[in-house]
Structure formats: structure tokens, C-alpha cells
Design an enzyme around this catalytic site. Structure first.
Site, PDB file in Angstrom:
ATOM      1  N   ALA A 106       0.826  -1.206   0.000  1.00 20.35           N
ATOM      2  CA  ALA A 106       0.000   0.000   0.000  1.00 20.35           C
ATOM      3  C   ALA A 106       0.858   1.253   0.000  1.00 20.35           C
ATOM      4  O   ALA A 106       1.960   1.271   0.530  1.00 20.35           O
ATOM      5  CB  ALA A 106      -0.924   0.010   1.214  1.00 20.35           C
ATOM      6  N   CYS A 107       0.296   2.287  -0.607  1.00 17.31           N
ATOM      7  CA  CYS A 107       0.912   3.607  -0.588  1.00 17.31           C
ATOM      8  C   CYS A 107      -0.127   4.560   0.010  1.00 17.31           C
ATOM      9  O   CYS A 107      -0.851   4.178   0.915  1.00 17.31           O
ATOM     10  CB  CYS A 107       1.344   4.017  -1.995  1.00 17.31           C
ATOM     11  SG  CYS A 107      -0.019   4.087  -3.184  1.00 17.31           S
ATOM     12  N   ASN A 108      -0.218   5.764  -0.494  1.00 20.96           N
ATOM     13  CA  ASN A 108      -1.176   6.722   0.031  1.00 20.96           C
ATOM     14  C   ASN A 108      -2.562   6.551  -0.583  1.00 20.96           C
ATOM     15  O   ASN A 108      -3.557   6.587   0.113  1.00 20.96           O
ATOM     16  CB  ASN A 108      -0.673   8.149  -0.197  1.00 20.96           C
ATOM     17  CG  ASN A 108      -1.550   9.186   0.465  1.00 20.96           C
ATOM     18  OD1 ASN A 108      -1.920   9.038   1.616  1.00 20.96           O
ATOM     19  ND2 ASN A 108      -1.890  10.221  -0.267  1.00 20.96           N
ATOM     20  N   GLY A 136      -2.960   4.344  -3.787  1.00 23.15           N
ATOM     21  CA  GLY A 136      -3.039   3.134  -4.604  1.00 23.15           C
ATOM     22  C   GLY A 136      -2.132   3.077  -5.815  1.00 23.15           C
ATOM     23  O   GLY A 136      -1.817   1.999  -6.293  1.00 23.15           O
ATOM     24  N   TYR A 142      -3.321   3.923   2.088  1.00 23.78           N
ATOM     25  CA  TYR A 142      -3.456   4.236   3.511  1.00 23.78           C
ATOM     26  C   TYR A 142      -4.601   5.223   3.760  1.00 23.78           C
ATOM     27  O   TYR A 142      -5.244   5.174   4.805  1.00 23.78           O
ATOM     28  CB  TYR A 142      -2.138   4.791   4.074  1.00 23.78           C
ATOM     29  CG  TYR A 142      -2.200   5.008   5.562  1.00 23.78           C
ATOM     30  CD1 TYR A 142      -2.213   3.908   6.433  1.00 23.78           C
ATOM     31  CD2 TYR A 142      -2.281   6.277   6.101  1.00 23.78           C
ATOM     32  CE1 TYR A 142      -2.300   4.092   7.813  1.00 23.78           C
ATOM     33  CE2 TYR A 142      -2.358   6.470   7.473  1.00 23.78           C
ATOM     34  CZ  TYR A 142      -2.369   5.375   8.322  1.00 23.78           C
ATOM     35  OH  TYR A 142      -2.456   5.551   9.685  1.00 23.78           O
TER      36      TYR A 142
END
Length: 169
Positions: free
Chosen positions: A112-114, A116, A141
Site C-alpha cells: 500500500a501507498c497513500n 493506490g 493508507y
């Protein structure tokens, strides 16, 4: 992009697209694997991701160190996929070797990032490197925070602004 629920993801297996080619000098059949793309990445929602984490999957947070320091999922690994530079964002040239130093290729990873985007690109690189069990957490996130999984602090204290994410009213 594929999206699966907790119920059907455990029963689904990615089908590797392979083509056969004959090595005429040796007479052996060799398999050549087509490189993975974003369309090959499995995406799970935050509820499914949370369920997987409770059953032993690892959370690989690919946001920058600054984003991770602001707030993150408990027990998450942080290996940035990209860095911010004066020229813009650049891919971390050591990403795959850094992941290999802490994760085995047969481990189950939620990436995961911020929001997607970086997460899905990181998944492509991991799949092409031979990691078999990776899934991108849709919405990143920010979706985790929106679902109320990050605690009771106000979302604006936990999330990083993202130009790709629609603003809430």
C-alpha cells in the site's frame, strides 16, 4: 485491475500467461513468462486487507519515509517505492533489494501507498521479480484511515494530501 473480496480471493490463483518456445539447438522446451503489468495486479479493499493481516499477511508500506512517519499501520514494513527529489518523484533504485532483505518471495504481502498508484506499480515490480503472493490495497493508507482503522485522531492529522484522491465534502 482485479478486485476481490475476502471470500473469493483465497480461492483465486493468478494465472501466469506463458508462451512456449523451442530451443532448437538443445531440443528442450523452455517457458518464457510474459512480464506482468498493472492489469495483472490483484487489488483488495481495506476490509479484506485488514482480514488478511490478521491471518499472517505482512503489510508493506511503499510511501516515503516522511509519509510513513506521519502515521502508518501497526507493524508495517516501510520501504519507499519512490523518493521526492528536486526533479520530481523518482523510483527507488534499491527497492527490490531492500524488499528482498526483509521479505521472502513466498510470503503473502499487502502492498500500500497513500492512494493506490505507487502500490500497484510496486506490485508489478514485485511480481516480475518472482514474488507470488502480493496484493495492492485499493485506496491505499487514505482508505485505511477513511475506514476508521487508524485510530481516533482526525483523518486530516493522519492522511497526506493527494492530488489523485477526490476531496471529501
Amino acid at each position: 485491475m482485479y478486485t476481490y473480496s475476502l471470500l473469493n480471493l483465497s480461492h483465486c490463483r493468478r494465472q501466469t500467461r506463458k508462451k512456449r518456445k523451442t530451443d532448437h539447438t538443445e531440443g528442450f522446451l523452455m517457458e518464457e513468462t510474459k512480464p506482468k503489468t498493472v492489469e495483472d495486479v490483484e487489488t483488495v479493499d481495506v476490509y479484506t486487507a485488514k482480514g488478511f493481516l490478521s491471518t499472517g499477511h505482512r503489510y508493506l508500506d511503499v510511501r516515503t519515509n516522511e509519509e510513513f512517519a506521519k502515521s502508518h499501520v501497526e507493524e508495517a514494513l516501510n520501504i519507499p517505492y519512490m523518493f521526492k527529489t528536486d526533479e520530481g518523484r523518482v523510483i527507488n533504485p534499491d527497492f527490490l533489494s531492500q524488499v528482498a532483505s526483509v521479505c521472502k518471495k513466498d510470503e503473502h504481502l499487502i502492498v500500500a501507498c497513500n492512494a493506490g498508484g505507487r502500490g500497484s506499480r510496486a506490485c508489478v515490480d514485485l511480481l516480475n521479480e518472482g514474488y507470488d503472493h502480493v496484493a495492492n490495497m485499493g485506496g491505499g493508507y487514505s482508505a485505511w484511515v477513511d475506514a476508521g482503522f487508524a485510530g481516533d485522531k482526525p483523518p486530516e492529522d493522519l492522511k497526506i494530501a493527494c492530488k489523485f484522491r477526490p476531496k471529501e465534502n
